[in-house]
Design a protein around this motif. Sequence first.
Motif, PDB file in Angstrom:
ATOM      1  N   THR A   1       0.831  -1.207   0.000  1.00 32.77           N
ATOM      2  CA  THR A   1       0.000   0.000   0.000  1.00 32.77           C
ATOM      3  C   THR A   1       0.865   1.256   0.000  1.00 32.77           C
ATOM      4  O   THR A   1       1.797   1.365   0.789  1.00 32.77           O
TER       5      THR A   1
ATOM      6  N   MET B   1      -9.347  -4.264 -15.840  1.00 28.97           N
ATOM      7  CA  MET B   1      -9.461  -4.392 -14.380  1.00 28.97           C
ATOM      8  C   MET B   1     -10.653  -5.284 -14.047  1.00 28.97           C
ATOM      9  O   MET B   1     -10.629  -6.031 -13.082  1.00 28.97           O
TER      10      MET B   1
ATOM     11  N   GLN C   1      -2.516  -7.289  -9.783  1.00 31.85           N
ATOM     12  CA  GLN C   1      -2.965  -7.185 -11.182  1.00 31.85           C
ATOM     13  C   GLN C   1      -1.745  -7.178 -12.112  1.00 31.85           C
ATOM     14  O   GLN C   1      -1.688  -7.911 -13.088  1.00 31.85           O
TER      15      GLN C   1
ATOM     16  N   ASP D   1      -7.285   5.547  -4.389  1.00 32.90           N
ATOM     17  CA  ASP D   1      -5.862   5.225  -4.594  1.00 32.90           C
ATOM     18  C   ASP D   1      -5.805   4.620  -5.993  1.00 32.90           C
ATOM     19  O   ASP D   1      -6.061   3.441  -6.189  1.00 32.90           O
TER      20      ASP D   1
ATOM     21  N   GLY E   1      -5.272   3.698 -10.182  1.00 29.70           N
ATOM     22  CA  GLY E   1      -4.399   2.836 -10.974  1.00 29.70           C
ATOM     23  C   GLY E   1      -4.583   1.361 -10.692  1.00 29.70           C
ATOM     24  O   GLY E   1      -5.653   0.925 -10.265  1.00 29.70           O
TER      25      GLY E   1
ATOM     26  N   PHE F   1     -15.965   3.294  -8.891  1.00 30.46           N
ATOM     27  CA  PHE F   1     -16.241   4.470  -8.053  1.00 30.46           C
ATOM     28  C   PHE F   1     -16.989   5.548  -8.834  1.00 30.46           C
ATOM     29  O   PHE F   1     -17.544   6.472  -8.254  1.00 30.46           O
TER      30      PHE F   1
ATOM     31  N   PHE G   1     -10.447  -0.623  -3.394  1.00 32.79           N
ATOM     32  CA  PHE G   1     -10.062  -1.552  -2.321  1.00 32.79           C
ATOM     33  C   PHE G   1      -8.724  -2.231  -2.578  1.00 32.79           C
ATOM     34  O   PHE G   1      -7.900  -2.343  -1.663  1.00 32.79           O
TER      35      PHE G   1
ATOM     36  N   ALA H   1     -18.072  -2.633  -7.907  1.00 32.88           N
ATOM     37  CA  ALA H   1     -18.570  -1.512  -8.715  1.00 32.88           C
ATOM     38  C   ALA H   1     -17.443  -0.536  -8.945  1.00 32.88           C
ATOM     39  O   ALA H   1     -16.438  -0.540  -8.225  1.00 32.88           O
TER      40      ALA H   1
ATOM     41  N   GLY I   1      -5.231  -2.534   1.986  1.00 33.24           N
ATOM     42  CA  GLY I   1      -4.299  -1.925   2.943  1.00 33.24           C
ATOM     43  C   GLY I   1      -4.900  -0.677   3.584  1.00 33.24           C
ATOM     44  O   GLY I   1      -4.918  -0.537   4.815  1.00 33.24           O
ATOM     45  N   HIS I   2      -5.449   0.206   2.760  1.00 31.31           N
ATOM     46  CA  HIS I   2      -6.052   1.424   3.308  1.00 31.31           C
ATOM     47  C   HIS I   2      -7.319   1.082   4.086  1.00 31.31           C
ATOM     48  O   HIS I   2      -7.566   1.628   5.163  1.00 31.31           O
TER      49      HIS I   2
ATOM     50  N   ASP J   1     -12.456  -4.960  -9.783  1.00 30.40           N
ATOM     51  CA  ASP J   1     -11.802  -6.230 -10.063  1.00 30.40           C
ATOM     52  C   ASP J   1     -12.395  -7.355  -9.205  1.00 30.40           C
ATOM     53  O   ASP J   1     -12.343  -7.288  -7.966  1.00 30.40           O
TER      54      ASP J   1
END
Length: 314
Positions: free
Chosen positions: A8, A129, A109, A102, A104, A81, A34, A79, A38-39, A59
């Motif tokens: 993260t 993704m 992946q 966050d 990218g 954002f 998500f 879904a 980590g966040h 994803d």
Amino acid sequence: MSTLGHQTVMLGQAVEALAIDEARAAGVYVDGTFGRGGHSRAILQRLSAGGRLIALDKDPEAIAAARTIDDPRFEIVHASFSTLREVLSERGITSVDGILLDLGVSSPQIDDPARGFSFRHDGPLDMRMNPLHGLSAAQWLERASQEEIREVIRDYGEERFALQIAKAIVARRAERPLSTTRELASLVAGVVRTREKGQDPATRTFQAIRIYINQELAELEQGLVMAMDALGLRGRLVVISFHSLEDRIVKRFLQRLARPVEPPPYIPIKARDLPLASVRLLARQLPATDEVALNPRARSAVMRVAERLAPSGP
Ligand SMILES: C[S@@+](CC[C@H](N)C(=O)[O-])C[C@H]1O[C@@H](n2cnc3c(N)ncnc32)[C@H](O)[C@@H]1O
């Protein structure tokens, strides 16, 4: 911090920027990306028993990873954002206290050859993704015109050799389709003549096609509007971006909302009656040098933080 293969970026700084103090620990928060959580995990640590965290990811593999979080305050939603408004309204949520994006791709992946994101590993040329939706990179490269391919590589990769690469792709597909990441990487390497220091010749082309396939910039623009719409008074928006195209969109969007609205000069209106700025810019931060030393992916990260001022929509 590494969570199931994703290190993260700016973990402490981003969660700090959400300012989840005692008064807001029972609030509603959104992690729009998500990844491997980590966040999200760090946000959950700050929430009180009454708090709530809605996390989103496009994803399906991120969604599967999120299912391991067993916490009644947490919900994962498959879904984008850019659809945050629907996600929240389906849950009867009218305003939230903080939103984190966050942007990218995640390391899992990139590192999984089967996802087709990386020129370092050979795999099917996919790059979605959400592999359940839309065209793969191979399908798009098979159908797009030379001009479309050139524009994508030029605009999203800022690649000087976009025309030559597009021509080479179109010539190659007339013989047989491009179907693997290695095929694309070596075709590009044969065309890009000046190599940038420390960078694979295919870096810009892969970035460009990935951005296009996932409509990353349009999603970001829409996501920012959704985020502003959802944030309650004093709610925080924290966005971490990884290249200048993303950061420019975030910067311009926030700067525009941070300026009080100016009426055209011919409209007589008193200063006190003018609509106010709808956000306050709080910070533009970079990762600490020791984080960059430990995690090369953090090198290009830029975090912007803003606070919602006016409760009405932008
Ligand atoms: C950099 S990773 C996030 C990492 C995460 N913060 C962590 O600590 O594990 C970005 C994630 O956002 C997801 N993503 C990218 N664009 C998205 C969008 N428009 N909507 C939802 N998820 C998105 C990707 O699938 C990826 O899993």
